[in-house]
Write a protein that holds these residues in place. Structure first.
Motif, PDB file in Angstrom:
ATOM      1  N   THR A 100       0.830  -1.204   0.000  1.00  0.00           N
ATOM      2  CA  THR A 100       0.000   0.000   0.000  1.00  0.00           C
ATOM      3  C   THR A 100       0.863   1.251   0.000  1.00  0.00           C
ATOM      4  OG1 THR A 100      -1.744  -1.191   1.166  1.00  0.00           O
ATOM      5  CG2 THR A 100      -1.851   1.217   1.220  1.00  0.00           C
ATOM      6  N   GLN A 101       1.944   1.247   0.788  1.00  0.00           N
ATOM      7  CA  GLN A 101       2.834   2.410   0.842  1.00  0.00           C
ATOM      8  C   GLN A 101       3.524   2.648  -0.507  1.00  0.00           C
ATOM      9  OE1 GLN A 101       2.980   4.513   3.481  1.00  0.00           O
ATOM     10  NE2 GLN A 101       4.070   5.775   2.027  1.00  0.00           N
ATOM     11  N   ILE A 102       3.975   1.587  -1.141  1.00  0.00           N
ATOM     12  CA  ILE A 102       4.607   1.718  -2.462  1.00  0.00           C
ATOM     13  C   ILE A 102       3.592   2.210  -3.481  1.00  0.00           C
ATOM     14  CG2 ILE A 102       5.703   0.437  -4.348  1.00  0.00           C
ATOM     15  CD1 ILE A 102       6.921  -1.398  -2.146  1.00  0.00           C
ATOM     16  N   MET A 103       2.378   1.664  -3.420  1.00  0.00           N
ATOM     17  CA  MET A 103       1.324   2.089  -4.342  1.00  0.00           C
ATOM     18  C   MET A 103       1.024   3.578  -4.171  1.00  0.00           C
ATOM     19  SD  MET A 103      -2.177   2.939  -4.220  1.00  0.00           S
ATOM     20  CE  MET A 103      -2.750   2.177  -2.733  1.00  0.00           C
ATOM     21  N   LEU A 104       0.995   4.061  -2.927  1.00  0.00           N
ATOM     22  CA  LEU A 104       0.749   5.484  -2.681  1.00  0.00           C
ATOM     23  C   LEU A 104       1.899   6.346  -3.220  1.00  0.00           C
ATOM     24  CD1 LEU A 104      -0.860   5.356   0.869  1.00  0.00           C
ATOM     25  CD2 LEU A 104      -1.971   5.917  -1.303  1.00  0.00           C
TER      26      LEU A 104
ATOM     27  N   VAL B  64       6.376   7.546  -9.279  1.00  0.00           N
ATOM     28  CA  VAL B  64       7.224   6.350  -9.315  1.00  0.00           C
ATOM     29  C   VAL B  64       7.295   5.735  -7.924  1.00  0.00           C
ATOM     30  CG1 VAL B  64       8.698   7.092 -11.224  1.00  0.00           C
ATOM     31  CG2 VAL B  64       9.354   7.641  -8.889  1.00  0.00           C
ATOM     32  N   GLY B  65       7.609   4.446  -7.888  1.00  0.00           N
ATOM     33  CA  GLY B  65       7.815   3.750  -6.624  1.00  0.00           C
ATOM     34  C   GLY B  65       8.759   2.585  -6.837  1.00  0.00           C
ATOM     35  N   VAL B  66       9.599   2.322  -5.853  1.00  0.00           N
ATOM     36  CA  VAL B  66      10.566   1.224  -5.950  1.00  0.00           C
ATOM     37  C   VAL B  66       9.920  -0.044  -5.411  1.00  0.00           C
ATOM     38  CG1 VAL B  66      12.827   0.382  -5.226  1.00  0.00           C
ATOM     39  CG2 VAL B  66      12.511   2.811  -5.712  1.00  0.00           C
ATOM     40  N   CYS B  67       9.804  -1.034  -6.283  1.00  0.00           N
ATOM     41  CA  CYS B  67       9.209  -2.323  -5.902  1.00  0.00           C
ATOM     42  C   CYS B  67      10.211  -3.188  -5.140  1.00  0.00           C
ATOM     43  CB  CYS B  67       8.761  -3.085  -7.142  1.00  0.00           C
ATOM     44  SG  CYS B  67       7.570  -2.186  -8.140  1.00  0.00           S
TER      45      CYS B  67
END
Length: 139
Positions: free
Chosen positions: A92-96, A103-106
């Motif tokens: 959820t934090q990455i999605m936000l 962008v977000g680091v998976c």
């Protein structure tokens, strides 16, 4: 994006080939030194190892998810849990981050693992009719 993966994959294959050649040369040198020690006059047959050989840690790559206006947030959370082993809170934090910052680091992995995870995720998204985009970035 695929061209970049193909280019990087060719570079990795070339580096693997060079590393294999280096190992073969070192093995020949080791055999030569070992045989020379076997023929030593005093007959003690000591084994001398070359301590100059050091293995290098593989380069790490970030799998980065890009924002789009069509992929549902729930699907992004699901993908992060399924392919990147994230908990519900982490996903959820990455999605936000993806939604708010673009962008977000998976995750951070060696090249082969990062590429595999990115490709599996993209294939899964396409199968579910979502235009989800991922890219790799060297750390």
């Amino acid at each position: 994006m695929r061209y970049q993966y193909q280019k990087d994959a060719a570079a990795v294959l070339f580096l693997c080939y060079i590393q294999r050649l280096v190992r073969m040369i070192e093995l020949r040198r080791f055999k030569r030194e070992f045989m020379a020690n076997e023929d030593d006059k005093n007959g003690n047959g000591q084994l001398i190892l070359d301590s100059r050989t050091k293995t290098k840690k593989p380069s790490m790559y970030k799998v980065i998810m890009l924002n789009d206006d069509y992929t549902p947030m729930e699907f992004v959370v699901h993908v992060l849990q399924k392919f990147f082993g994230r908990s519900a809170d982490e996903a959820t934090q990455i999605m936000l981050n993806v939604h708010q910052r673009g962008v977000g680091v998976c995750g951070v992995y060696s090249f082969e693992i990062a590429e595999s995870k990115a490709q599996k995720t993209i294939d899964y998204a396409r199968k579910n009719d979502h235009p989800l985009q991922l890219q790799l970035e060297k750390e």
